[in-house]
Design a protein around this motif. Structure first.
Motif, PDB file in Angstrom:
ATOM      1  N   LEU A  39      48.802  69.057  29.915  1.00 58.01           N
ATOM      2  CA  LEU A  39      49.113  70.405  30.371  1.00 58.01           C
ATOM      3  C   LEU A  39      50.365  70.929  29.674  1.00 58.01           C
ATOM      4  O   LEU A  39      50.514  72.138  29.455  1.00 58.01           O
ATOM      5  CB  LEU A  39      49.300  70.404  31.890  1.00 58.01           C
ATOM      6  N   GLY A  40      51.272  70.005  29.355  1.00 57.77           N
ATOM      7  CA  GLY A  40      52.511  70.403  28.703  1.00 57.77           C
ATOM      8  C   GLY A  40      53.579  70.879  29.660  1.00 57.77           C
ATOM      9  O   GLY A  40      54.496  71.609  29.271  1.00 57.77           O
ATOM     10  N   GLY A  45      56.576  68.703  36.884  1.00 57.31           N
ATOM     11  CA  GLY A  45      55.319  69.385  37.134  1.00 57.31           C
ATOM     12  C   GLY A  45      55.375  70.889  37.044  1.00 57.31           C
ATOM     13  O   GLY A  45      54.501  71.582  37.571  1.00 57.31           O
ATOM     14  N   GLN A  46      56.382  71.403  36.356  1.00 60.81           N
ATOM     15  CA  GLN A  46      56.515  72.846  36.216  1.00 60.81           C
ATOM     16  C   GLN A  46      56.160  73.288  34.797  1.00 60.81           C
ATOM     17  O   GLN A  46      56.471  72.600  33.831  1.00 60.81           O
ATOM     18  CB  GLN A  46      57.965  73.286  36.519  1.00 60.81           C
ATOM     19  N   GLY A  47      55.542  74.460  34.673  1.00 57.32           N
ATOM     20  CA  GLY A  47      55.293  75.052  33.372  1.00 57.32           C
ATOM     21  C   GLY A  47      54.068  74.479  32.665  1.00 57.32           C
ATOM     22  O   GLY A  47      53.367  73.602  33.189  1.00 57.32           O
ATOM     23  N   ALA A  48      53.815  74.994  31.455  1.00 62.07           N
ATOM     24  CA  ALA A  48      52.690  74.542  30.632  1.00 62.07           C
ATOM     25  C   ALA A  48      52.995  74.880  29.176  1.00 62.07           C
ATOM     26  O   ALA A  48      53.662  75.875  28.888  1.00 62.07           O
ATOM     27  CB  ALA A  48      51.396  75.224  31.066  1.00 62.07           C
ATOM     28  N   ASP A  49      52.503  74.046  28.274  1.00 60.58           N
ATOM     29  CA  ASP A  49      52.760  74.236  26.849  1.00 60.58           C
ATOM     30  C   ASP A  49      51.680  73.495  26.066  1.00 60.58           C
ATOM     31  O   ASP A  49      51.497  72.293  26.243  1.00 60.58           O
ATOM     32  CB  ASP A  49      54.148  73.692  26.500  1.00 60.58           C
ATOM     33  N   ALA A  50      50.967  74.207  25.208  1.00 59.84           N
ATOM     34  CA  ALA A  50      49.889  73.597  24.430  1.00 59.84           C
ATOM     35  C   ALA A  50      50.392  72.752  23.262  1.00 59.84           C
ATOM     36  O   ALA A  50      49.649  71.942  22.712  1.00 59.84           O
ATOM     37  CB  ALA A  50      48.950  74.688  23.904  1.00 59.84           C
TER      38      ALA A  50
END
Length: 305
Positions: A39-40, A45-50
Motif C-alpha cells: 500500500l505504501g 498505517g497512515q497514507g499510501a504511496d505506489a
C-alpha cells in the motif's frame, strides 16, 4: 540440490521494503513470478504511496526477473481479492503466499486507544484472512500451495507496550494450526516465520546500530525454503534472524489425568499445582487431542498402506 521456483507464482504482501522486499527479490532470482504488494503507508498505517512496490518490481526486472506491483490494502476483503486477482490476471496461477504486511502502534495498554487496537488487527489479522481467503480456493483446486504467515516474539512470548501487536501476532498461530489441517490433503503447507530484522517497523523500537546489523536477508533462507515444493512440513513456527534459526512450539505437558471418577475442588488443584504446571515430557500437538508424534505415525502408516 538448488531450490527453484521456475513456473511458479508468488504473492508477497508488504513487499515494498524490508523483509517483504528481501523475500520477493530472492524468489524472483530463483525463477518465481512475483506480485509485489504494498500500500505504501507509513509504519503506523497512515497514507499510501505506489513508489515502494514499483521500485521493487523495477529491481526484479532489472535483474532479469518477472514482477508486477499491486497497491491494494490487505486490510479490506476487496483488497485481498484484488491482490490474488493480480496474480491470476498476469500469470494465470498462484502457488505461494507470504503474508508479511504489518504496522506497529506501540503504547502501554492503559493508554491504548480503540483505533490503535483496530488498525493493528485490521492489517495483521483481517489482512491475512483477506488474502488467504481468496488464495485458498486456488490452492485447493490445483492441489498445491505454500503459505508463510508472520508472527513475532511479541506474539509468542510477549513484549511490553505491544498488547495489540502481540495479540494479533498470536492470532497467526491459531490460524496456522487450523489451516495446516484443512490444507493437508490438498498439499497446502502452512508455516509461520517469527523474524528478527531491522526494518521500517523495527527501527521505531530498535537502536539504529541494531537495525543496521539485523539485515532482512538473514531471515530470507528460512522463508524461501518453507514456500518451496521441497518443504513437506506444515504447522511449524520458525524463529530466524541475526544468522540464527530455531523452532518454537506450543507444547502440552503431561499434567495429571485422574479422569471423571471424582469431582475435584480448588484445594485439590492447589495441592497438585506443581505437577499440573510441569512441562517435563511435554509434546507439541498436531490438533486438539492428537500429538504431532501420533499424527506423523498415522501419516507414515497411511503411506505404507
Amino acid at each position: 540440490m538448488a531450490i527453484s521456483f521456475e513456473g511458479q507464482v508468488a504473492v508477497v504482501t508488504g513487499a515494498g521494503a524490508g523483509l517483504g522486499r528481501a523475500y520477493a527479490l530472492d524468489l524472483a532470482r530463483r525463477g518465481a513470478k512475483v506480485v509485489v504488494n504494498d500500500l505504501g503507508g507509513d509504519p503506523h498505517g497512515q497514507g499510501a504511496d505506489a513508489a515502494p512496490a514499483r521500485k521493487v518490481c523495477d529491481e526484479i526486472i532489472a535483474a532479469g526477473g518477472t514482477a508486477v506491483p499491486n497497491f491494494d490494502s490487505v486490510a479490506t476483503y476487496e483488497g485481498g481479492y484484488n491482490i490474488v486477482k493480480t496474480a491470476l490476471d498476469n500469470f494465470g496461477r498462484l502457488d505461494i503466499v507470504i503474508c508479511n504486511a504489518g504496522i506497529l502502534r506501540d503504547v502501554a495498554f492503559h493508554n491504548m486507544s480503540e483505533e490503535d487496537w483496530d488498525k493493528v488487527f485490521a492489517v495483521h489479522v483481517k489482512g491475512t484472512f483477506s488474502v488467504l481467503r481468496h488464495a485458498w480456493p486456488v490452492f485447493r483446486q490445483q492441489a498445491y500451495g505454500r503459505v508463510v504467515l508472520t508472527t513475532s516474539s511479541s506474539g509468542i512470548y510477549g513484549q511490553f507496550g505491544q498488547a495489540n501487536y502481540g495479540a494479533a501476532k498470536t492470532a497467526m498461530l491459531g490460524l496456522m494450526n487450523v489451516l495446516k489441517q484443512e490444507g493437508a490433503k490438498y498439499n497446502v503447507m502452512v508455516n509461520t516465520i517469527a523474524p528478527v530484522a531491522g526494518t521500517r517497523l523495527t527501527q521505531t523500537v530498535m537502536p539504529p546500530e541494531m537495525v543496521e546489523r539485523l539485515k532482512p536477508e538473514y531471515v530470507v533462507p528460512a522463508v524461501v525454503y518453507m514456500v518451496s515444493k521441497e518443504c513437506q512440513d506444515s504447522g511449524l513456527i520458525i524463529e530466524a534472524g541475526a544468522g540464527n534459526f530455531n523452532r518454537a512450539a506450543i507444547v502440552k505437558g503431561p499434567g495429571i489425568q485422574p479422569g471423571l471418577g471424582e469431582l475435584k475442588d480448588a484445594e485439590w488443584v492447589q495441592a497438585n499445582w506443581e505437577k499440573i504446571c510441569s512441562l517435563e515430557g511435554a509434546e507439541p500437538m498436531w490438533r486438539t487431542g492428537q500429538t504431532l508424534k501420533a499424527y506423523l505415525a498415522e501419516k507414515a502408516a497411511q503411506k505404507q498402506g
